[in-house]
Scaffold this active site. Structure first.
Site, PDB file in Angstrom:
ATOM      1  N   LYS A   1       5.311  22.255 -16.045  1.00 36.19           N
ATOM      2  CA  LYS A   1       4.455  21.171 -15.570  1.00 36.19           C
ATOM      3  C   LYS A   1       4.272  21.248 -14.058  1.00 36.19           C
ATOM      4  CE  LYS A   1       3.167  16.416 -15.850  1.00 36.19           C
ATOM      5  NZ  LYS A   1       3.299  15.120 -16.531  1.00 36.19           N
TER       6      LYS A   1
ATOM      7  N   GLU B   1      -5.895  16.544 -11.228  1.00 33.36           N
ATOM      8  CA  GLU B   1      -6.498  16.783 -12.537  1.00 33.36           C
ATOM      9  C   GLU B   1      -7.999  17.032 -12.464  1.00 33.36           C
ATOM     10  OE1 GLU B   1      -4.592  14.896 -15.830  1.00 33.36           O
ATOM     11  OE2 GLU B   1      -6.451  14.664 -16.912  1.00 33.36           O
TER      12      GLU B   1
ATOM     13  N   GLU C   1       6.715  16.878 -26.329  1.00 37.05           N
ATOM     14  CA  GLU C   1       6.136  17.380 -25.073  1.00 37.05           C
ATOM     15  C   GLU C   1       6.691  18.761 -24.731  1.00 37.05           C
ATOM     16  OE1 GLU C   1       3.701  16.013 -23.350  1.00 37.05           O
ATOM     17  OE2 GLU C   1       3.672  13.915 -23.950  1.00 37.05           O
TER      18      GLU C   1
ATOM     19  N   ARG D   1       0.816  -1.227   0.000  1.00 34.16           N
ATOM     20  CA  ARG D   1       0.000   0.000   0.000  1.00 34.16           C
ATOM     21  C   ARG D   1       0.844   1.270   0.000  1.00 34.16           C
ATOM     22  NH1 ARG D   1      -2.905  -2.947   4.044  1.00 34.16           N
ATOM     23  NH2 ARG D   1      -4.592  -4.132   3.073  1.00 34.16           N
TER      24      ARG D   1
ATOM     25  N   HIS E   1      -3.083  14.734 -26.723  1.00 30.10           N
ATOM     26  CA  HIS E   1      -2.982  13.384 -26.171  1.00 30.10           C
ATOM     27  C   HIS E   1      -4.217  12.532 -26.439  1.00 30.10           C
ATOM     28  CE1 HIS E   1       0.567  14.990 -24.320  1.00 30.10           C
ATOM     29  NE2 HIS E   1       0.802  13.889 -23.630  1.00 30.10           N
TER      30      HIS E   1
ATOM     31  N   ARG F   1      -4.996  20.790 -14.867  1.00 29.05           N
ATOM     32  CA  ARG F   1      -3.952  19.844 -15.239  1.00 29.05           C
ATOM     33  C   ARG F   1      -4.233  19.154 -16.557  1.00 29.05           C
ATOM     34  NH1 ARG F   1      -0.794  15.383 -11.481  1.00 29.05           N
ATOM     35  NH2 ARG F   1       0.345  14.448 -13.197  1.00 29.05           N
TER      36      ARG F   1
ATOM     37  N   LYS G   1       1.737  10.984 -11.879  1.00 26.44           N
ATOM     38  CA  LYS G   1       0.842  10.052 -12.571  1.00 26.44           C
ATOM     39  C   LYS G   1       1.586   8.755 -12.823  1.00 26.44           C
ATOM     40  CE  LYS G   1      -2.440  12.931 -15.090  1.00 26.44           C
ATOM     41  NZ  LYS G   1      -2.976  13.231 -16.441  1.00 26.44           N
TER      42      LYS G   1
ATOM     43  N   HIS H   1      -3.458   9.274 -28.016  1.00 23.69           N
ATOM     44  CA  HIS H   1      -3.740   7.968 -27.391  1.00 23.69           C
ATOM     45  C   HIS H   1      -4.501   7.074 -28.359  1.00 23.69           C
ATOM     46  CE1 HIS H   1      -3.305   9.386 -22.923  1.00 23.69           C
ATOM     47  NE2 HIS H   1      -2.168   9.353 -23.577  1.00 23.69           N
TER      48      HIS H   1
ATOM     49  N   ASN I   1      -2.577  17.782 -21.530  1.00 22.30           N
ATOM     50  CA  ASN I   1      -2.854  16.696 -22.474  1.00 22.30           C
ATOM     51  C   ASN I   1      -3.161  17.182 -23.876  1.00 22.30           C
ATOM     52  OD1 ASN I   1      -2.546  14.354 -20.799  1.00 22.30           O
ATOM     53  ND2 ASN I   1      -4.363  15.037 -19.696  1.00 22.30           N
TER      54      ASN I   1
ATOM     55  N   HIS J   1       5.386   7.540 -27.961  1.00 26.33           N
ATOM     56  CA  HIS J   1       4.342   8.393 -27.388  1.00 26.33           C
ATOM     57  C   HIS J   1       4.405   9.809 -27.963  1.00 26.33           C
ATOM     58  CE1 HIS J   1       1.584  10.123 -24.504  1.00 26.33           C
ATOM     59  NE2 HIS J   1       2.522  10.923 -24.026  1.00 26.33           N
TER      60      HIS J   1
END
Lengths: 446, 446
Positions: free
Chosen positions: A309, A319, A267, A203, A330, A323, A225, A334, A327, A347
């Site tokens: 960032k 987010e 990016e 955890r 993206h 935030r 993330k 994606h 993207n 990517h």
């Protein structure tokens, strides 16, 4: 990769690890400790964020450069004196160290290791290059620390649950306990997987990132993330989990393939487009230096990207809205990665094509003028990045993947689109569906 | 399961969902809003926590009963008026509703559902009994909400990554987005898995628990521990993730098998032993009522257990030390579950045998007197719980599993042991290894 006097060390005296770093005088063209966006209009109910306007003076611990933003590569960095970007997240705050030769400074890494047991997570490409160096950095002068490592196959296609389980298997078989530290050594895939493993093992255990690609250094290393892909979509399973520190040794970029370098620059270019027009202008002037791996140009691009960032993440860690602007491109990207198969394109390559599509759609909506469209094409071409999706992509492939995008809320797809002068964007579901359809048809098969 | 006037509704007026609930006068034998332990000496460096001593007045939002603690079952609960235990965790605080007929009050559940999409995670045993009822509670008068469900195989042996992936598959195939809500309907295994899925799906979505076993109601529903097992150990992969609310409809216990009921009581007994001597004394007097499923005795035991756990969790959410005391008997118990094979014994059965071992070791160390050893044996026997591990267990089996326990820190196994008068315990690695060896040899094969 040698480097000398740092142009980025200003306003960082409290953070410097040596006292000998040069202090440059401030000049009039300065962004010290001001966020680059002004007057953020932030209305969650309307699901959009405008970054245009002018409210100044929000002080953050992210200290931006106080030197000129152009011709950065003319100045040299001090070897071994890290620039530090502080990500301000309350009790989850952490420093990003950026500089040359940082892996030769064991004390930098060791101050963030908790407990006596370390698990380095890396891949088959990076391990032969840097694993021994990292183990040395962890253990030199520190004989009580024992280091285990797990070497995963390289590539986005392995960012899945089966591969993640290998990290848990190794950690459990090695009998690591809650006081251990996981170290991610590699690119974004390794960072995301190691971070999710650190978040989930017992955890939650300590976590350090040593990103070795531009992509990981400017993107996945900032903001916590973590996660893995599902065969139906990217990054659908994961956690928000912050590291103890991020160590960017720019020397590791000397072994980075050209295509990976360009992927990371996608990016970097994104930050300019969404919130930092001056940075974009600097990139336009310095794109050849970046492509030629000028160490100072790269270090500056990494630092300024991390600052951008970090500012955004500090304001919106989970987010809720702002935030999401990170993207840009993206959602389309994606879809390309998922539809084309993970690992076919890098990517950043998919994001580059995705940004062109988002810019095209913004233009169709009448939100930006022609010149921005052209400048985006130009800089991506100079960075040898794609400016259109692969031929295989169909409108339906885009739509089916975009329907499960994390930015869908109650069935409505929200997108990041440019709006206004260069450096301004919105995150919104309030756009003409026709423009989206036209963009999809313009860039893919019906 | 009918019930009338509540003996537990006192001091909860601000939280009551109806204004007609009776208010009992306070009496002199009261625990209102005082933690049950006094003067917690809490030294992380020394890795132990003593709950003995006397510092009063730490006020928490967990409001304990103001009525007498004995002969609880003589009083009746108001049907439909929930008792509320508030778990105080800052912006992650949530209420636990406890009462009869709560699933017949749609507004109670619906106020905590966010978004329009719900995924109910349940199992093959519970689904035929309560899934329709829960879907009704979610949708009655609320036609905009759509409910999906995933029905997992029942049992601890399915608390693994393969089964967890079925939850992700269903959520992704159903195109659930970040505004959805996951609902756990079942026992501890379902709660732990659904909670970890909610923590990880799209990096975190809303989560509601409807526990249907005593074990889940008094243990896993409080405190946000979620996770799955690894074949080398229990709960080694997971997250701390808090629900929006927990809804304990005591009517669901009418279908609980006897063995499951007893298993849950092992955790109830644990709360008395580690921090609440009066509760233990109440249990000794009411164990037959509990075994006979007296609804008021059960409701009281659940409420007081939740209060005890909520108090501990509020003080130590991430288990820095104090929270570990909730694991009395669990280190030995986990070894039994792992060594014997998940699902052979229920969790509470293993914990019961583990508590006997921890009590035996505490006695060998000279930390408690004979009478406590005898009382623990007596109450567990009356609850038809085991007082020794299964014959198959060997000393080496215990040792190998205990070596990967989450409470090992830098190689040292810390245990929860009783010390002092009834209701006091320590969490410590500072004990004579000989006592541990003697206990292991006394209870298992060499």
């Amino acid at each position: 990769m040698a480097s000398t006097a740092s142009p980025f060390s200003l306003s960082l005296s409290a953070k410097q690890t040596t006292s000998s770093a040069p202090q440059k005088p401030h000049n009039n063209y300065s962004y010290v400790c001001f966020p680059r966006f002004q007057n953020p209009k932030f209305d969650l109910n309307r699901s959009w964020v405008s970054l245009a306007g002018a409210s100044r003076g929000v002080r953050s611990r992210i200290c931006a450069s106080s030197a000129q933003v152009v011709d950065r590569s003319a100045t040299k960095t001090d070897s071994g004196v890290p620039t530090i970007v502080e990500v301000d997240l309350g009790d989850r705050s952490y420093p990003i160290y950026i500089g040359s030769g940082l892996l030769d400074q064991p004390e930098l890494l060791q101050r963030h290791v908790k407990g006596k047991r370390v698990l380095v997570v890396t891949n088959t490409t990076v391990a032969p290059l840097y694993l021994d160096k990292v183990i040395d950095a962890l253990t030199t002068g520190n004989p009580n620390v024992s280091v285990e490592s797990v070497i995963l196959p390289d590539g986005e296609r392995y960012k899945d649950m089966d591969t993640l389980m290998k990290v848990f298997d190794k950690a459990i078989e090695s009998r690591l306990d809650r006081r251990c530290t996981f170290v991610a050594l590699g690119g974004g895939v390794i960072g995301d997987m190691c971070g999710f493993a650190a978040a989930s093992f017992l955890r939650g255990v300590n976590f350090i990132q040593i990103p070795t690609t531009v992509m990981a250094q400017v993107d996945s290393s900032v903001g916590g993330k973590t996660g893995i892909n599902h065969h139906l979509g990217k990054n659908l399973i994961g956690a928000f989990y912050q590291p103890q520190c991020v160590l960017v040794d720019t020397d590791t970029l000397s072994t980075l393939p050209d295509r990976e370098l360009a992927s990371g620059l996608a990016e970097v270019i994104k930050y300019g487009l969404i919130r930092d027009a001056e940075f974009f202008e600097w990139q336009e002037k310095n794109i050849h230096a970046l492509m030629a791996r000028d160490p100072d140009a790269l270090a500056y691009a990494i630092k300024r990207s991390c600052e951008n960032k970090a500012e955004v993440v500090s304001l919106d860690e989970k987010e809720s809205g702002l935030r999401a602007t990170l993207n840009l491109g993206h959602t389309f990207g994606h879809a390309i990665e998922t539809g084309f198969g993970y690992g076919q394109w890098l990517h950043g390559e998919a994001v580059a094509a995705g940004m062109v599509m988002a810019v095209d759609m913004s233009h169709r909506l009448g939100w930006i003028d022609d010149s921005i469209v052209k400048r985006v094409h130009n800089i991506l071409e100079q960075a040898k990045l794609p400016t259109a999706p692969p031929n295989i992509m169909t409108v339906d492939m885009f739509k089916s993947v975009m329907a499960v995008d994390k930015k869908v809320a109650d069935g409505l797809l929200r997108l990041i689109l440019l709006k206004g002068p260069l450096g301004n964007c919105v995150f919104t579901g309030d756009y003409d569906r026709k423009a989206l359809d036209e963009t999809l048809h313009a860039f893919s098969q019906s």
